[in-house]
Motif scaffolding. Structure first.
Motif, PDB file in Angstrom:
ATOM      1  N   LEU A 113      27.761  -0.627  -8.543  1.00 18.19           N
ATOM      2  CA  LEU A 113      28.390  -1.945  -8.635  1.00 18.19           C
ATOM      3  C   LEU A 113      29.727  -1.852  -9.372  1.00 18.19           C
ATOM      4  O   LEU A 113      30.716  -2.454  -8.956  1.00 18.19           O
ATOM      5  N   LEU A 114      29.763  -1.068 -10.450  1.00 17.82           N
ATOM      6  CA  LEU A 114      31.018  -0.860 -11.173  1.00 17.82           C
ATOM      7  C   LEU A 114      32.082  -0.262 -10.253  1.00 17.82           C
ATOM      8  O   LEU A 114      33.244  -0.671 -10.285  1.00 17.82           O
ATOM      9  N   LEU A 115      31.702   0.695  -9.440  1.00 20.24           N
ATOM     10  CA  LEU A 115      32.651   1.327  -8.523  1.00 20.24           C
ATOM     11  C   LEU A 115      33.184   0.328  -7.505  1.00 20.24           C
ATOM     12  O   LEU A 115      34.382   0.291  -7.230  1.00 20.24           O
ATOM     13  N   VAL A 116      32.302  -0.492  -6.956  1.00 17.16           N
ATOM     14  CA  VAL A 116      32.730  -1.499  -5.984  1.00 17.16           C
ATOM     15  C   VAL A 116      33.718  -2.459  -6.628  1.00 17.16           C
ATOM     16  O   VAL A 116      34.771  -2.769  -6.054  1.00 17.16           O
ATOM     17  N   ARG A 117      33.401  -2.905  -7.831  1.00 12.60           N
ATOM     18  CA  ARG A 117      34.308  -3.837  -8.516  1.00 12.60           C
ATOM     19  C   ARG A 117      35.630  -3.159  -8.871  1.00 12.60           C
ATOM     20  O   ARG A 117      36.695  -3.776  -8.803  1.00 12.60           O
ATOM     21  N   ALA A 118      35.590  -1.879  -9.250  1.00 10.38           N
ATOM     22  CA  ALA A 118      36.825  -1.153  -9.549  1.00 10.38           C
ATOM     23  C   ALA A 118      37.687  -1.035  -8.294  1.00 10.38           C
ATOM     24  O   ALA A 118      38.911  -1.175  -8.358  1.00 10.38           O
ATOM     25  N   ARG A 119      37.057  -0.795  -7.159  1.00 14.92           N
ATOM     26  CA  ARG A 119      37.799  -0.737  -5.893  1.00 14.92           C
ATOM     27  C   ARG A 119      38.448  -2.082  -5.593  1.00 14.92           C
ATOM     28  O   ARG A 119      39.587  -2.144  -5.124  1.00 14.92           O
ATOM     29  N   ASP A 120      37.713  -3.160  -5.850  1.00 15.10           N
ATOM     30  CA  ASP A 120      38.272  -4.495  -5.614  1.00 15.10           C
ATOM     31  C   ASP A 120      39.497  -4.730  -6.487  1.00 15.10           C
ATOM     32  O   ASP A 120      40.501  -5.264  -6.020  1.00 15.10           O
ATOM     33  N   VAL A 121      39.411  -4.352  -7.750  1.00 15.02           N
ATOM     34  CA  VAL A 121      40.542  -4.534  -8.658  1.00 15.02           C
ATOM     35  C   VAL A 121      41.712  -3.665  -8.212  1.00 15.02           C
ATOM     36  O   VAL A 121      42.867  -4.090  -8.244  1.00 15.02           O
ATOM     37  N   ARG A 122      41.409  -2.456  -7.770  1.00 14.11           N
ATOM     38  CA  ARG A 122      42.466  -1.543  -7.337  1.00 14.11           C
ATOM     39  C   ARG A 122      43.253  -2.107  -6.157  1.00 14.11           C
ATOM     40  O   ARG A 122      44.454  -1.895  -6.042  1.00 14.11           O
ATOM     41  N   THR A 123      42.591  -2.847  -5.284  1.00 15.03           N
ATOM     42  CA  THR A 123      43.261  -3.369  -4.105  1.00 15.03           C
ATOM     43  C   THR A 123      43.752  -4.806  -4.277  1.00 15.03           C
ATOM     44  O   THR A 123      44.324  -5.379  -3.342  1.00 15.03           O
ATOM     45  N   ALA A 124      43.548  -5.392  -5.442  1.00  9.27           N
ATOM     46  CA  ALA A 124      43.871  -6.807  -5.648  1.00  9.27           C
ATOM     47  C   ALA A 124      45.345  -7.108  -5.412  1.00  9.27           C
ATOM     48  O   ALA A 124      45.689  -8.051  -4.697  1.00  9.27           O
ATOM     49  N   LEU A 125      46.212  -6.334  -5.996  1.00 11.38           N
ATOM     50  CA  LEU A 125      47.647  -6.599  -5.853  1.00 11.38           C
ATOM     51  C   LEU A 125      48.088  -6.409  -4.400  1.00 11.38           C
ATOM     52  O   LEU A 125      48.853  -7.224  -3.871  1.00 11.38           O
ATOM     53  N   ALA A 126      47.584  -5.378  -3.757  1.00  8.56           N
ATOM     54  CA  ALA A 126      47.935  -5.148  -2.351  1.00  8.56           C
ATOM     55  C   ALA A 126      47.464  -6.302  -1.479  1.00  8.56           C
ATOM     56  O   ALA A 126      48.172  -6.727  -0.560  1.00  8.56           O
ATOM     57  N   ARG A 127      46.279  -6.840  -1.771  1.00 10.74           N
ATOM     58  CA  ARG A 127      45.786  -7.983  -0.997  1.00 10.74           C
ATOM     59  C   ARG A 127      46.650  -9.216  -1.229  1.00 10.74           C
ATOM     60  O   ARG A 127      46.926  -9.971  -0.303  1.00 10.74           O
ATOM     61  N   LEU A 128      47.071  -9.410  -2.473  1.00 10.71           N
ATOM     62  CA  LEU A 128      47.940 -10.546  -2.777  1.00 10.71           C
ATOM     63  C   LEU A 128      49.264 -10.425  -2.030  1.00 10.71           C
ATOM     64  O   LEU A 128      49.695 -11.353  -1.354  1.00 10.71           O
ATOM     65  N   LEU A 129      49.880  -9.273  -2.135  1.00  7.81           N
ATOM     66  CA  LEU A 129      51.173  -9.069  -1.479  1.00  7.81           C
ATOM     67  C   LEU A 129      51.041  -9.062   0.042  1.00  7.81           C
ATOM     68  O   LEU A 129      51.936  -9.509   0.750  1.00  7.81           O
ATOM     69  N   GLY A 130      49.928  -8.535   0.534  1.00  8.42           N
ATOM     70  CA  GLY A 130      49.704  -8.497   1.977  1.00  8.42           C
ATOM     71  C   GLY A 130      49.575  -9.887   2.579  1.00  8.42           C
ATOM     72  O   GLY A 130      49.926 -10.099   3.744  1.00  8.42           O
ATOM     73  N   GLY A 131      49.084 -10.840   1.811  1.00  7.06           N
ATOM     74  CA  GLY A 131      48.930 -12.196   2.310  1.00  7.06           C
ATOM     75  C   GLY A 131      50.184 -13.050   2.196  1.00  7.06           C
ATOM     76  O   GLY A 131      50.263 -14.150   2.763  1.00  7.06           O
ATOM     77  N   MET A 132      51.179 -12.556   1.496  1.00 11.00           N
ATOM     78  CA  MET A 132      52.397 -13.340   1.277  1.00 11.00           C
ATOM     79  C   MET A 132      53.121 -13.710   2.576  1.00 11.00           C
ATOM     80  O   MET A 132      53.512 -14.868   2.725  1.00 11.00           O
ATOM     81  N   PRO A 133      53.316 -12.799   3.516  1.00 10.06           N
ATOM     82  CA  PRO A 133      54.017 -13.205   4.750  1.00 10.06           C
ATOM     83  C   PRO A 133      53.290 -14.326   5.494  1.00 10.06           C
ATOM     84  O   PRO A 133      53.917 -15.237   6.009  1.00 10.06           O
ATOM     85  N   GLU A 134      51.964 -14.260   5.512  1.00  6.12           N
ATOM     86  CA  GLU A 134      51.187 -15.300   6.189  1.00  6.12           C
ATOM     87  C   GLU A 134      51.364 -16.645   5.483  1.00  6.12           C
ATOM     88  O   GLU A 134      51.545 -17.680   6.124  1.00  6.12           O
ATOM     89  N   ILE A 135      51.325 -16.630   4.161  1.00  5.36           N
ATOM     90  CA  ILE A 135      51.521 -17.862   3.394  1.00  5.36           C
ATOM     91  C   ILE A 135      52.918 -18.424   3.655  1.00  5.36           C
ATOM     92  O   ILE A 135      53.088 -19.619   3.884  1.00  5.36           O
TER      93      ILE A 135
END
Length: 131
Positions: free
Chosen positions: A37-59
């Motif tokens: 579970l810790l690993l899954v959450r760490a992966r989520d945090v690692r990709t958080a900024l990329a997900r935010l920036l990736g959604g910017m053009p759509e927004i």
């Protein structure tokens, strides 16, 4: 469901059932599940900024005429990511995590058998999801 001669698939592969496990084995399994579970959450945090920036053009595409609405959506996304980071921090600093990580450290010190410390610098793909 087809029968396999009365044996569970896990038992056929040499794995014991929950009833056959000792309390220590059951605790180790819970510890492994917690680390997973810790690993899954760490992966989520690692990709958080990329997900935010990736959604910017759509927004931006959806809200060409209203900067206020676009800003509001970006802030909502940032709040969601902030919540993910706080959830990971709470999980990582929890008593359970500290106990599991301390147990692993103590075990490694007591019985190293050539186990070298794992360093993320040595594993560039450590958080990549296996495909």
């Amino acid at each position: 469901m087809a029968s396999s001669g009365g044996q569970d698939v896990g038992q056929r592969k040499g794995q014991s059932s929950k009833d056959d496990e000792t309390p220590e084995e059951q605790q180790l399994q819970r510890d492994l599940d917690h680390l997973a579970l810790l690993l899954v959450r760490a992966r989520d945090v690692r990709t958080a900024l990329a997900r935010l920036l990736g959604g910017m053009p759509e927004i931006a595409q959806k809200n060409r005429d209203s900067l206020e609405v676009m800003f509001s959506e970006v802030v909502d996304h940032m709040k969601g990511i902030g919540t993910e980071i706080q959830d990971f921090e709470a999980l990582y600093t929890s008593k359970e995590s500290k106990k599991v990580l301390q147990k692993a450290s103590t075990s490694r010190e007591a019985n190293p058998r050539g186990i070298k410390p794992w360093l993320y610098q040595d594993h560039a793909d450590w958080a990549d999801v296996p495909r």
